[in-house]
Scaffold this active site. Structure first.
Site, PDB file in Angstrom:
ATOM      1  CB  CYS A 162      76.693   3.623  86.457  1.00 44.27           C
ATOM      2  SG  CYS A 162      75.299   4.720  86.777  1.00 44.27           S
TER       3      CYS A 162
ATOM      4  CG  ASP B  71      75.067  -5.815  76.991  1.00 38.13           C
ATOM      5  OD1 ASP B  71      76.118  -6.150  76.405  1.00 38.13           O
ATOM      6  OD2 ASP B  71      75.054  -5.090  78.002  1.00 38.13           O
TER       7      ASP B  71
ATOM      8  CG  HIS C 267      71.465   5.890  76.926  1.00 35.01           C
ATOM      9  ND1 HIS C 267      70.487   6.138  77.882  1.00 35.01           N
ATOM     10  CD2 HIS C 267      70.943   4.938  76.113  1.00 35.01           C
ATOM     11  CE1 HIS C 267      69.439   5.360  77.670  1.00 35.01           C
ATOM     12  NE2 HIS C 267      69.669   4.626  76.590  1.00 35.01           N
TER      13      HIS C 267
ATOM     14  CD  GLU D 263      64.741  12.316  55.730  1.00 38.92           C
ATOM     15  OE1 GLU D 263      65.972  12.517  55.755  1.00 38.92           O
ATOM     16  OE2 GLU D 263      63.981  12.618  56.675  1.00 38.92           O
TER      17      GLU D 263
ATOM     18  CE  LYS E 151      47.779  14.186  67.597  1.00 44.75           C
ATOM     19  NZ  LYS E 151      46.319  14.425  67.485  1.00 44.75           N
TER      20      LYS E 151
ATOM     21  CE1 TYR F 214      40.893  10.529  59.148  1.00 43.38           C
ATOM     22  CE2 TYR F 214      42.805  11.952  59.388  1.00 43.38           C
ATOM     23  CZ  TYR F 214      41.733  11.510  58.647  1.00 43.38           C
ATOM     24  OH  TYR F 214      41.498  12.039  57.394  1.00 43.38           O
TER      25      TYR F 214
HETATM   26  O1  LIG Z   1      39.078  12.527  69.437  1.00 46.35           O
HETATM   27  P1  LIG Z   1      39.711  11.785  70.589  1.00 46.35           P
HETATM   28  O2  LIG Z   1      39.272  10.352  70.681  1.00 46.35           O
HETATM   29  O3  LIG Z   1      39.627  12.495  71.890  1.00 46.35           O
HETATM   30  O4  LIG Z   1      41.253  11.791  70.199  1.00 46.35           O
HETATM   31  C1  LIG Z   1      42.030  10.663  69.928  1.00 46.35           C
HETATM   32  O5  LIG Z   1      41.890  10.247  68.578  1.00 46.35           O
HETATM   33  C2  LIG Z   1      42.288  11.172  67.576  1.00 46.35           C
HETATM   34  C3  LIG Z   1      42.158  10.503  66.228  1.00 46.35           C
HETATM   35  O6  LIG Z   1      42.941   9.338  66.134  1.00 46.35           O
HETATM   36  C4  LIG Z   1      43.728  11.655  67.803  1.00 46.35           C
HETATM   37  O7  LIG Z   1      44.006  12.702  66.907  1.00 46.35           O
HETATM   38  C5  LIG Z   1      43.921  12.147  69.238  1.00 46.35           C
HETATM   39  O8  LIG Z   1      45.285  12.456  69.451  1.00 46.35           O
HETATM   40  C6  LIG Z   1      43.474  11.050  70.198  1.00 46.35           C
HETATM   41  O9  LIG Z   1      43.625  11.460  71.523  1.00 46.35           O
END
Ligand SMILES: O=P(O)(O)O[C@H]1O[C@H](CO)[C@@H](O)[C@H](O)[C@H]1O
Ligand SMILES: O=P(O)(O)O[C@H]1O[C@H](CO)[C@@H](O)[C@H](O)[C@H]1O
Lengths: 351, 351
Positions: free
Chosen positions: B55, B78, B166, B182, B314, B319
Site C-alpha cells: 500500500c 524484498d 500487482h 518457444e 482442475k 497423470y
Molecule cells: O480421477 P480423479 O482421481 O478423480 O482425478 C484426479 O486425477 C486425475 C489424473 O491425474 C486428474 O486429471 C484430475 O484432475 C484429478 O482430480
C-alpha cells in the site's frame, strides 16, 4: 562476490531426464508466508463406509457392487479419461490444428480394504501385494498398450477425491509427453556414454551420499540433483531393470521395505499424512516389447507439494508456468532433513 | 465406433508452441466431484491498510516506506529469487550434475494504489498506465538481460500472498525453459512455412471463429486449440510484433480495452474474482536485440485453474505430472461459454 555456496547463492541445475533446468534460490526460504493455508487431511476417516464407492461391499456409480475384497482390488474407472473405442479424429486441415487418436483404459486399484489406512501404515506383506498387483497390471495391459501409467494422487491437495488408499492405472495407445521426453534423453545418454543414464546416476548418488534419503541392497531413494518440488524424490533400482514386471521376488520385498521407509519419513516430516502424486516410469510396452529398450531404467517419481509445514505448500505458478521451475531449498537440504527423520511412524511411536 | 465428435470422443491435440500434446476427454465433465473445495476470495479487502507492504505509505519488510503513489508503483522484490551478483557455481565434475550461473533482478509492480481493485475493475486509462509501465520495464531491464518475465499471480489459489493488485517482473541472465522451447518451435515454423507461427495462428483463428473469446482491430483472444487449463486463453496481436515495447500508441489503448473485456468475462464466468497466472512472452532481449528475432510473435498466456465453479478447480496432478496434461471440456466449449458472457462486470451491473 565471494565463493559459491549452493545453499546461499541462486543457480540453475540441469535435469538430464527432462532436458530442462530448475532455478534454485535457497535464500528464499527466509521469506515470510502470508498467503493461502492448506487444510490438513481429516483425522477421522471411518474404516468402512457403505457410501464410499471404493469400500468392500459398496455400490459404485454404475450400480455395480464391490466384492468383499480382503487385499488389493482392481476395477474399471467409472469416469475414464481414456476409453478403448474412441473413433479416429479426421485428418488435420492445417499444421497448427493437429489432432490424433487416443485410446486406452483407466483402472482404479484399491490398496487395502480399510479406508483409514495409507501405504506407510500398511504391513510389508500388504505393500508387497500392491507391488505384485502393479506388476500384474503392467504385464496385462502392457501386452497391447504402448504405455501403462501407474500413479497415486494422495491427499485432497493433490486432487484426490477419496481418502481410501488407492491408485490409478491409465493405459494408452500412445506414448504420453513425459514418456517421449524420457525415452529421448535416456536413448541419447546411452548412445553417448555407453551406460543407461539412471543406472549411472544411481551409482553416482550412492557414492556421493549427500542426496540419499534411504537405501538398501536393491534400491535407493534420492532427492534428485535437479528436483523441482521441495521434497521430490526419485526411487531407483541399483541393477539395470527395464520394467516393473521384471522385478525378482527379492527385489519386490526390498521395494516394499524401501517404500515403507520413505513414506514413513514423509509422514514424519510435518507429522501429517503427506500428500503427493507418485508414479512409475519404465520402458514402453505393447509393440515396444519387441524393440531394444536398454536405454530405459525403471524408476518412480514422488512429487509432494508441501514446503514448510502441513499447511504451507509450494505454488508452481506464474514464473514456474511461464518461465522455469524455481525451488526454495536445495535438494541437499531436503535430503538431509528427510534422512534424519525417525524410521518409526509418528502415529505408531510409544507415547 | 460412430463418427468423431470432439465434445464426445477423447483425442489428443498437438501444441506447436511447446511441441507436446494434451489429452482432451470432454465426456469427463459428467463425473461428480467430491474432492477438495477452494475458498472463494475475501470480499472485504480494505482499500488501504497500513500493514499491507504494497500500500501507499506502508513500510516494507526491509524498513523502506512506500511513497504515496497514485498510479503504478515499481519496487524491488524484498525476497528475490534472482539477485544480480550471485557467484558462478564451480565447473561440473560429471554430465549428470550440471549447474549454471543464474543472475537477475526481481521487481514488484503495483497496478493501482487501492487494494480492493483488480484489473477488470480498473478504468481504461488506468489499465493503459499498467501497459506503459510494463513496456518501460521491458525496455529498461531488457537493455541488458536476455529475458524479462512479466507475470501476475492473481488469487490465493495461485500462490498470491497479497490481494493488492500487482504483478512481478523477473529479469534473468539466461533464457528460461519456456523461452527456449518457444524460441525453438517458432524458429522452426518460420523456416518451414515462411511466416511467424503465431501470426499465422491468429489469422486462422480470426477466420475459424469457434475458439474466439474477444477481438478488436489490433488483438484477439482465443482459447487455443491445444489449451490445457479449462479456460486458458492466448492473447495475440494481429500484426507482427516482437516485443511489448514495440507496441504503438493505438495498440496500447486497444490492448487495455481487450484485456478489460477478457478479464470482465473471466470474473463473470463464476461471478468471482477469477484466479489465474498470466504472463507475457516476446522476443528475447539483451544480446538478442542485435539478432534476427523475426520468428517471435508477442503474446500473453492466461492460465486460470477453475473448472466448474468458484470452488472447483482442475488439478494438474498424477497423470498430468507423470504422463500428459488432460482436459475435461473442449477448447471450443470453453470459448463459447466465455464469448457468450456479458461484457459488463457482475459487480457493476444495475441491480
Ligand atoms: O480421477 P480423479 O482421481 O478423480 O482425478 C484426479 O486425477 C486425475 C489424473 O491425474 C486428474 O486429471 C484430475 O484432475 C484429478 O482430480
Ligand atoms: O513471490 P510470491 O508472489 O510470494 O510467490 C509466488 O510466486 C512465485 C513466482 O511464480 C512462486 O515461486 C511462489 O511459489 C509463489 O508463492
Amino acid at each position: 562476490g565471494g565463493s559459491f555456496r549452493a545453499s546461499e547463492h541462486q543457480h540453475a541445475r540441469y535435469n538430464p531426464l527432462r532436458d530442462d533446468w530448475v532455478l534454485v534460490s535457497a535464500h528464499r526460504m527466509k521469506r515470510p508466508w502470508q498467503g493461502q493455508l492448506e487444510k490438513p487431511p481429516p483425522e477421522d476417516v471411518p474404516r468402512w463406509d457403505p457410501n464410499n464407492p471404493l469400500c468392500p461391499g459398496a455400490t459404485r456409480a454404475n450400480g455395480e457392487v464391490n466384492p468383499k475384497y480382503e487385499g488389493t482390488f482392481v476395477f474399471p474407472n467409472d469416469f475414464p479419461a481414456l476409453q478403448p473405442d474412441a473413433p479416429e479424429p479426421g485428418d488435420s486441415d492445417h499444421p497448427l490444428f493437429r489432432a490424433a487418436a487416443a485410446r486406452g483404459v483407466c483402472k482404479v486399484m484399491c490398496f487395502h480394504p480399510w479406508s483409514d489406512l495409507t501405504l506407510p501404515l500398511m504391513s510389508l506383506p500388504e505393500i508387497r501385494a500392491v507391488i505384485d498387483a502393479w506388476a500384474e497390471l503392467m504385464a496385462e495391459l502392457g501386452a497391447s498398450y504402448p504405455w501403462v501409467q501407474i500413479f497415486e494422487n494422495k491427499g485432497a491437495m493433490m486432487g484426490c477425491s477419496n481418502p481410501h488408499p488407492h491408485c490409478q492405472v491409465w493405459a494408452s495407445s500412445f506414448l504420453p509427453n513425459e514418456a517421449c521426453l524420457e525415452d529421448r534423453t535416456q536413448r541419447q545418454h546411452l548412445s553417448q556414454h555407453g551406460v543407461p543414464m539412471l543406472l549411472e546416476y544411481a551409482e553416482q548418488e550412492a557414492r556421493r551420499k549427500e542426496r540419499l534419503v534411504v537405501e538398501n541392497a536393491d534400491w535407493l531413494v534420492v532427492v534428485p540433483y535437479w528436483a523441482t518440488w521441495p521434497y521430490q524424490t526419485l526411487l531407483l533400482p541399483r541393477r539395470h531393470v527395464c520394467r516393473l514386471q521384471d522385478l525378482r521376488d527379492g527385489e519386490r520385498d526390498s521395494l516394499a521395505s524401501i517404500m515403507q521407509r520413505l513414506l514413513i519419513k514423509y509422514d514424519n516430516l510435518f507429522e501429517v499424512s503427506f500428500p503427493y502424486s507418485m508414479g512409475w516410469h519404465g520402458a514402453p510396452t505393447g509393440p515396444y516389447l519387441e524393440e531394444d529398450c536398454g536405454h530405459w531404467q525403471l524408476h518412480a517419481h514422488y512429487y509432494p507439494p508441501l514446503l514448510r509445514s502441513a499447511t504451507i505448500r509450494k505454488f508452481m505458478v506464474g514464473y514456474e508456468m511461464l518461465a522455469q521451475a524455481q525451488r526454495d531449498l536445495t535438494p541437499e537440504q531436503a535430503a538431509e532433513r528427510l534422512r534424519n527423520l525417525p524410521d518409526v511412524h509418528y502415529k505408531q511411536r510409544a507415547k
